[in-house]
Design an enzyme around this catalytic site. Structure first.
Site, PDB file in Angstrom:
ATOM      1  N   HIS A 113      52.427  -3.011  68.621  1.00  0.00           N
ATOM      2  CA  HIS A 113      53.031  -2.566  67.409  1.00  0.00           C
ATOM      3  C   HIS A 113      52.756  -3.169  66.178  1.00  0.00           C
ATOM      4  O   HIS A 113      52.980  -2.724  65.120  1.00  0.00           O
ATOM      5  CB  HIS A 113      54.205  -2.157  67.526  1.00  0.00           C
ATOM      6  CG  HIS A 113      54.971  -0.730  66.688  1.00  0.00           C
ATOM      7  ND1 HIS A 113      55.598  -1.293  65.634  1.00  0.00           N
ATOM      8  CD2 HIS A 113      54.449   0.274  66.483  1.00  0.00           C
ATOM      9  CE1 HIS A 113      55.776  -0.123  64.947  1.00  0.00           C
ATOM     10  NE2 HIS A 113      55.127   0.833  65.477  1.00  0.00           N
ATOM     11  N   LYS A 115      51.168  -5.245  62.844  1.00  0.00           N
ATOM     12  CA  LYS A 115      49.998  -4.941  61.732  1.00  0.00           C
ATOM     13  C   LYS A 115      49.810  -6.183  61.026  1.00  0.00           C
ATOM     14  O   LYS A 115      50.750  -6.632  60.224  1.00  0.00           O
ATOM     15  CB  LYS A 115      50.587  -3.592  60.738  1.00  0.00           C
ATOM     16  CG  LYS A 115      50.611  -2.351  61.291  1.00  0.00           C
ATOM     17  CD  LYS A 115      52.069  -2.101  62.019  1.00  0.00           C
ATOM     18  CE  LYS A 115      52.027  -0.665  62.466  1.00  0.00           C
ATOM     19  NZ  LYS A 115      53.189  -0.444  63.181  1.00  0.00           N
ATOM     20  N   ASP A 120      39.886 -15.598  56.907  1.00  0.00           N
ATOM     21  CA  ASP A 120      39.558 -17.050  57.005  1.00  0.00           C
ATOM     22  C   ASP A 120      40.827 -17.563  57.270  1.00  0.00           C
ATOM     23  O   ASP A 120      41.670 -17.350  58.208  1.00  0.00           O
ATOM     24  CB  ASP A 120      39.003 -17.484  55.935  1.00  0.00           C
ATOM     25  CG  ASP A 120      37.640 -16.713  55.201  1.00  0.00           C
ATOM     26  OD1 ASP A 120      36.986 -16.386  56.338  1.00  0.00           O
ATOM     27  OD2 ASP A 120      37.312 -16.769  54.243  1.00  0.00           O
ATOM     28  N   HIS A 290      58.774   5.100  56.705  1.00  0.00           N
ATOM     29  CA  HIS A 290      58.105   4.273  57.854  1.00  0.00           C
ATOM     30  C   HIS A 290      58.437   2.815  57.519  1.00  0.00           C
ATOM     31  O   HIS A 290      57.948   2.060  58.555  1.00  0.00           O
ATOM     32  CB  HIS A 290      56.557   4.729  57.884  1.00  0.00           C
ATOM     33  CG  HIS A 290      56.099   4.328  59.255  1.00  0.00           C
ATOM     34  ND1 HIS A 290      55.059   3.233  59.254  1.00  0.00           N
ATOM     35  CD2 HIS A 290      55.922   4.841  60.330  1.00  0.00           C
ATOM     36  CE1 HIS A 290      54.710   3.219  60.406  1.00  0.00           C
ATOM     37  NE2 HIS A 290      55.266   4.050  60.953  1.00  0.00           N
ATOM     38  N   LYS A 292      59.938  -0.961  57.465  1.00  0.00           N
ATOM     39  CA  LYS A 292      60.879  -1.851  58.115  1.00  0.00           C
ATOM     40  C   LYS A 292      61.232  -3.133  57.273  1.00  0.00           C
ATOM     41  O   LYS A 292      60.500  -4.336  57.374  1.00  0.00           O
ATOM     42  CB  LYS A 292      60.234  -2.327  59.330  1.00  0.00           C
ATOM     43  CG  LYS A 292      59.681  -1.145  60.502  1.00  0.00           C
ATOM     44  CD  LYS A 292      58.142  -0.977  59.855  1.00  0.00           C
ATOM     45  CE  LYS A 292      57.412  -0.009  60.947  1.00  0.00           C
ATOM     46  NZ  LYS A 292      58.098   1.496  61.338  1.00  0.00           N
ATOM     47  N   ASP A 297      71.629 -11.057  49.831  1.00  0.00           N
ATOM     48  CA  ASP A 297      72.019 -11.711  48.812  1.00  0.00           C
ATOM     49  C   ASP A 297      70.712 -11.888  47.822  1.00  0.00           C
ATOM     50  O   ASP A 297      70.227 -10.703  47.392  1.00  0.00           O
ATOM     51  CB  ASP A 297      72.559 -13.197  49.159  1.00  0.00           C
ATOM     52  CG  ASP A 297      73.926 -13.126  49.910  1.00  0.00           C
ATOM     53  OD1 ASP A 297      74.388 -12.137  49.855  1.00  0.00           O
ATOM     54  OD2 ASP A 297      74.036 -14.055  50.617  1.00  0.00           O
TER      55      ASP A 297
END
Length: 413
Positions: A113, A115, A120, A290, A292, A297
Site C-alpha cells: 500500500h 506510495k 537518484d 483519502h 493520512k 503541537d
C-alpha cells in the site's frame, strides 16, 4: 534496517494530484541515473498516461527506472501500456499478483500500500496519493482529498536504502556513517528533521502505530488527525481520550462522504466513545477523504500511506514520513483548519447513535470483529508474497535475405 532522525531536510506539502503529479513528473524529467516508483494504484487514464510518458522518456535517455505496483490495486493495465515501458528498459513488477477466481480478485490481504518515489539520491516523495484521475480536483464530486510530501535532504538516503534493500537483485552497501540520535524540536524553521518509518509483516509490524501512540502521549496543546479509514485498536483510541481528558485539544477528521459505505458505519461506531471522552470529531463533507496525516503541537507532523484501520496497522505494507519542523507543521495546520472551518460538520450529541440495546449490540460485535480481524486473517493459509517481474514483449523474428526456408532447403542462388 533501522532508520534514525536526519537533520537538514527541505520538505514541501503537496495537496491532491493538482500539486503532486506536476512535482513528480518534473522530478522524473530531471532524473539522471535512477527512478524507483511504488504505488498501490495506477490506472490507464489521463494521469496514468502522463506518468507512462514521463517514465518512457526517462528510460529512453538512459535512466534506470523501476516500478512496483500492487497486484490487487492495479490489476487491469493493458499489455501494450506495460510492454512499451519494459521494451524501453523499465523494470516493471507486481507485488503478489494472483489469478482471479470466478472473476473475483482473491489477493485482498497483506497488500503493498506504499506510495513512494525516489529520484537518484536527491529527491523523494512519500504520501497517500495514487496515480489516477480521481485525485484531481476537477474530477467531480468523487475527487479524493489527499496529501504527499516532496523531500530533499539526508532522509532521502534512508528512503533509497529502504527501497534498495526491499527490491530483488540488488546488493546494498552498508552505510556505517549513518547517525542515529534522538529528535529535538527544530530551532531553525525550514531545516526539518525527518524520520522514515514503515510497516511490514516482519520486524516492523507496529512501528507506525507506536509513533502515533508516542505522539498522543507527549502532546501538550493540540493534536489534529485526518484519516480516511479510521478504525484503530483500543490502545490508540484510549490514548486519544486520555490526551483530551488532560486538556489537549484533540481533533479527528474522518470521511463524511466515504467512497465505501462501511467506512462511515465503522467510524460512527466510535463516535460515542470519542466524543464523550472529549475528542472533537469532524466529518469531511466536501468529497471523499483519502488523506493520512496528523500533527501535534507546533513541531510534529506525519504524512504517509497508513490509514488507522486493521488493514494498514496489521496487514499492509505502509510507509510514513515523520517530520519535526515548525514551518511544515504550520502549513499542514493551516490546511487542516481550513478544511475544518469550510468543509466539515462537527459531530455533536444529535449525531451520536442512540444508546439502544440493538445499537449497543451492533457496536460491540462490529468493534470486536474489526479489532480481531487481522488475527482471523492470520489463520488463513500463509504464503510468501512474491514480486512478479513483467518481461519485455518478445521481438518478432526478423526476415533476412539469407534466411533459408526449411521446405525449400538449399543455398541462396
Amino acid at each position: 534496517m533501522k532508520c534514525g532522525w536526519r537533520e537538514g531536510n527541505q520538505i514541501q506539502l503537496l495537496e491532491n494530484g493538482d500539486q503532486f503529479y506536476p512535482a513528480v513528473f518534473e522530478a522524473i524529467a530531471q532524473a539522471q541515473q535512477k527512478i524507483i516508483l511504488e504505488t498501490f494504484i495506477l490506472f490507464e487514464d489521463e494521469v496514468g498516461k502522463k506518468l507512462h510518458a514521463a517514465l518512457l522518456k526517462a528510460a529512453q535517455r538512459g535512466v534506470k527506472a523501476e516500478v512496483l505496483l500492487d497486484g490487487y490495486g492495479s490489476p487491469d493495465l493493458s499489455d501494450a501500456f506495460v510492454g512499451e515501458l519494459t521494451s524501453a528498459g523499465v523494470i516493471f513488477r507486481y507485488y503478489d499478483p494472483r489469478p482471479r477466481l470466478l472473476g473475483l480478485r482473491t489477493n485482498i490481504f497483506r497488500r503493498m500500500h506504499r506510495k513512494i518515489v525516489v529520484i537518484d539520491d536527491r529527491i523523494a516523495f512519500v504520501g497517500g496519493i495514487n496515480y489516477s484521475a480521481e485525485h484531481m480536483s476537477d474530477y467531480g464530486p468523487q475527487a479524493k482529498q489527499d496529501y504527499a510530501v516532496r523531500v530533499e535532504g539526508p532522509v532521502v538516503a534512508d528512503i533509497l536504502q529502504f527501497e534498495v534493500e526491499n527490491l530483488p537483485g540488488q546488493s546494498p552497501a552498508r552505510r556505517w556513517w549513518k547517525r542515529h540520535h534522538q529528535a529535538e524540536e527544530n530551532r531553525h524553521p525550514g531545516e526539518a528533521q525527518a524520520l522514515f518509518v514503515w510497516r511490514d509483516n516482519e520486524e516492523h509490524r507496529d512501528d507506525i502505530e507506536r509513533h502515533y501512540l508516542k505522539m498522543l502521549t507527549q502532546a501538550k496543546r493540540e493534536v489534529i488527525i485526518a484519516n480516511a479509514y479510521f478504525f484503530p485498536g483500543y490502545r490508540l483510541l484510549h490514548a486519544m481520550r486520555k490526551a483530551a481528558r488532560r486538556g489537549v485539544s484533540v481533533k479527528l477528521i474522518v470521511q463524511g462522504e466515504p467512497d465505501m459505505p462501511i467506512v462511515k458505519v465503522g467510524a460512527r461506531l466510535l463516535y460515542n466513545y470519542l466524543v464523550k471522552g472529549g475528542v472533537q470529531v469532524y466529518e469531511y463533507r466536501r468529497r471523499p477523504l483519502h488523506g493520512k496525516v496528523a500533527l501535534m503541537d507546533d513541531h510534529w507532523a506525519t504524512v504517509g500511506s497508513s490509514n488507522l484501520d486493521p488493514l494498514s496497522l496489521s496487514l499492509n505494507l505502509e510507509a510514513n514520513l515523520i517530520i519535526h519542523d515548525r514551518t511544515f507543521n504550520q502549513t499542514l495546520r493551516d490546511n487542516l483548519q481550513g478544511i475544518i472551518v469550510n468543509d466539515c460538520k462537527q459531530v455533536d450529541e444529535s449525531m451520536l447513535p442512540k444508546r439502544t440495546w440493538w445499537n449497543l449490540t451492533k457496536s460491540v460485535l462490529a468493534f470486536h470483529f474489526l479489532r480481531h480481524f487481522p488475527a482471523l486473517v492470520g489463520w488463513l493459509p500463509a504464503h510468501t508474497p512474491h514480486l512478479a517481474q513483467v518481461p519485455p514483449p518478445a521481438q518478432p523474428e526478423m526476415e533476412t535475405q539469407d534466411r533459408v526456408d526449411p521446405e525449400n532447403s538449399g543455398v541462396k542462388p
